[in-house]
Scaffold this motif. Structure first.
Motif, PDB file in Angstrom:
ATOM      1  N   SER A  66       0.812  -1.223   0.000  1.00 36.76           N
ATOM      2  CA  SER A  66       0.000   0.000   0.000  1.00 36.76           C
ATOM      3  C   SER A  66       0.842   1.268   0.000  1.00 36.76           C
ATOM      4  N   ASN A  67       2.153   1.128   0.219  1.00 32.40           N
ATOM      5  CA  ASN A  67       3.055   2.278   0.243  1.00 32.40           C
ATOM      6  C   ASN A  67       2.546   3.375   1.186  1.00 32.40           C
ATOM      7  N   PRO A  68       2.354   3.049   2.484  1.00 37.05           N
ATOM      8  CA  PRO A  68       1.840   4.057   3.410  1.00 37.05           C
ATOM      9  C   PRO A  68       2.845   5.177   3.630  1.00 37.05           C
ATOM     10  N   GLY A  69       2.346   6.395   3.825  1.00 32.26           N
ATOM     11  CA  GLY A  69       3.244   7.518   4.062  1.00 32.26           C
ATOM     12  C   GLY A  69       2.509   8.755   4.511  1.00 32.26           C
ATOM     13  N   GLY A  70       3.260   9.775   4.843  1.00 28.82           N
ATOM     14  CA  GLY A  70       2.690  11.034   5.303  1.00 28.82           C
ATOM     15  C   GLY A  70       2.084  10.911   6.689  1.00 28.82           C
ATOM     16  N   PHE A  71       2.703  10.122   7.554  1.00 28.98           N
ATOM     17  CA  PHE A  71       2.142   9.817   8.878  1.00 28.98           C
ATOM     18  C   PHE A  71       2.032  11.055   9.758  1.00 28.98           C
ATOM     19  N   THR A  72       0.920  11.124  10.477  1.00 31.47           N
ATOM     20  CA  THR A  72       0.757  12.115  11.535  1.00 31.47           C
ATOM     21  C   THR A  72      -0.112  11.500  12.621  1.00 31.47           C
ATOM     22  N   VAL A  73       0.094  11.935  13.849  1.00 29.35           N
ATOM     23  CA  VAL A  73      -0.662  11.419  14.989  1.00 29.35           C
ATOM     24  C   VAL A  73      -1.640  12.476  15.452  1.00 29.35           C
ATOM     25  N   PHE A  74      -2.868  12.041  15.720  1.00 27.30           N
ATOM     26  CA  PHE A  74      -3.879  12.943  16.254  1.00 27.30           C
ATOM     27  C   PHE A  74      -4.851  12.140  17.110  1.00 27.30           C
ATOM     28  N   ASP A  75      -5.061  12.573  18.336  1.00 29.43           N
ATOM     29  CA  ASP A  75      -6.054  11.997  19.239  1.00 29.43           C
ATOM     30  C   ASP A  75      -5.898  10.476  19.377  1.00 29.43           C
ATOM     31  N   GLY A  76      -4.656  10.011  19.492  1.00 28.92           N
ATOM     32  CA  GLY A  76      -4.390   8.601  19.719  1.00 28.92           C
ATOM     33  C   GLY A  76      -4.455   7.713  18.497  1.00 28.92           C
ATOM     34  N   LEU A  77      -4.640   8.303  17.324  1.00 24.99           N
ATOM     35  CA  LEU A  77      -4.692   7.539  16.078  1.00 24.99           C
ATOM     36  C   LEU A  77      -3.554   7.960  15.159  1.00 24.99           C
ATOM     37  N   LEU A  78      -3.165   7.047  14.287  1.00 26.45           N
ATOM     38  CA  LEU A  78      -2.162   7.322  13.269  1.00 26.45           C
ATOM     39  C   LEU A  78      -2.897   7.566  11.955  1.00 26.45           C
ATOM     40  N   TYR A  79      -2.674   8.722  11.349  1.00 28.25           N
ATOM     41  CA  TYR A  79      -3.289   9.064  10.059  1.00 28.25           C
ATOM     42  C   TYR A  79      -2.217   9.003   8.981  1.00 28.25           C
ATOM     43  N   PHE A  80      -2.597   8.527   7.787  1.00 25.26           N
ATOM     44  CA  PHE A  80      -1.631   8.396   6.704  1.00 25.26           C
ATOM     45  C   PHE A  80      -2.350   8.162   5.383  1.00 25.26           C
ATOM     46  N   ALA A  81      -1.613   8.320   4.304  1.00 30.48           N
ATOM     47  CA  ALA A  81      -2.114   8.008   2.969  1.00 30.48           C
ATOM     48  C   ALA A  81      -1.618   6.614   2.604  1.00 30.48           C
ATOM     49  N   ALA A  82      -2.477   5.841   1.911  1.00 32.63           N
ATOM     50  CA  ALA A  82      -2.091   4.503   1.472  1.00 32.63           C
ATOM     51  C   ALA A  82      -2.865   4.135   0.215  1.00 32.63           C
ATOM     52  N   PHE A  83      -2.283   3.225  -0.550  1.00 29.79           N
ATOM     53  CA  PHE A  83      -2.901   2.747  -1.784  1.00 29.79           C
ATOM     54  C   PHE A  83      -3.593   1.421  -1.527  1.00 29.79           C
ATOM     55  N   GLU A  84      -4.770   1.270  -2.119  1.00 29.07           N
ATOM     56  CA  GLU A  84      -5.507   0.008  -2.095  1.00 29.07           C
ATOM     57  C   GLU A  84      -6.129  -0.138  -3.475  1.00 29.07           C
ATOM     58  N   ALA A  85      -6.045  -1.320  -4.069  1.00 32.27           N
ATOM     59  CA  ALA A  85      -6.392  -1.527  -5.479  1.00 32.27           C
ATOM     60  C   ALA A  85      -7.793  -1.050  -5.854  1.00 32.27           C
ATOM     61  N   THR A  86      -8.776  -1.207  -4.981  1.00 32.20           N
ATOM     62  CA  THR A  86     -10.158  -0.839  -5.297  1.00 32.20           C
ATOM     63  C   THR A  86     -10.393   0.664  -5.244  1.00 32.20           C
ATOM     64  N   ASN A  87      -9.739   1.358  -4.304  1.00 31.18           N
ATOM     65  CA  ASN A  87     -10.027   2.774  -4.065  1.00 31.18           C
ATOM     66  C   ASN A  87      -8.894   3.722  -4.413  1.00 31.18           C
ATOM     67  N   GLY A  88      -7.739   3.216  -4.796  1.00 27.88           N
ATOM     68  CA  GLY A  88      -6.608   4.084  -5.100  1.00 27.88           C
ATOM     69  C   GLY A  88      -5.930   4.577  -3.829  1.00 27.88           C
ATOM     70  N   ARG A  89      -5.203   5.682  -3.926  1.00 31.38           N
ATOM     71  CA  ARG A  89      -4.490   6.251  -2.773  1.00 31.38           C
ATOM     72  C   ARG A  89      -5.411   7.216  -2.047  1.00 31.38           C
TER      73      ARG A  89
END
Length: 131
Positions: A66-89
């Motif tokens: 999925s090539n996850p990247g652009g990580f940031t933490v907010f309110d106890g969760l990890l947010y990031f961009a990732a690729f998935e075949a059905t929905n894209g990045r």
């Protein structure tokens, strides 16, 4: 002053690199993207208590990753961009308490990418740009 460096773990044993990156601390652990040679570039977590790095989420099952990247933490969760075949990045979150990942939106519907980037936690929200 000499630096003493040592290998913590070989995620992708052999001659190939795991290309780890995006190291982001959350709740005493370290999250990052890496390729173990089997699942492709996915979300991994390093636990300093055990000294082990393990796969946290296989967002795009198969060898593509999925090539996850652009990580940031907010309110106890990890947010990031990732690729998935059905929905894209698209934009995802990962909850370390439940070990669950969630696709938060499909801004560019179907397999089109929205390319969320520049994720930033600001006051009581998470901001990001899409292309």
């Amino acid at each position: 002053m000499a630096l003493n460096l040592s290998l913590v773990q070989d995620i992708n044993p052999g001659a190939d690199s795991s290309f780890p990156g995006g190291f982001t601390p959350l709740l005493g652990e370290l999250y990052f993207g890496a390729d173990n040679g089997t699942v492709g570039d996915e979300l991994f977590v390093f636990d300093p208590l055990t000294g082990e790095a393990t796969l946290a989420a296989d967002i795009n099952p198969g060898a593509g990753g999925s090539n996850p990247g652009g990580f940031t933490v907010f309110d106890g969760l990890l947010y990031f961009a990732a690729f998935e075949a059905t929905n894209g990045r698209e934009l995802y979150s990962y909850d370390p308490e439940t070990e669950a990942f969630t696709r938060l939106s499909d801004i560019n519907p179907d397999a089109g990418d929205s390319f969320p980037s520049d994720l930033t936690a600001f006051k009581r929200t998470t901001l990001f740009l899409c292309y």
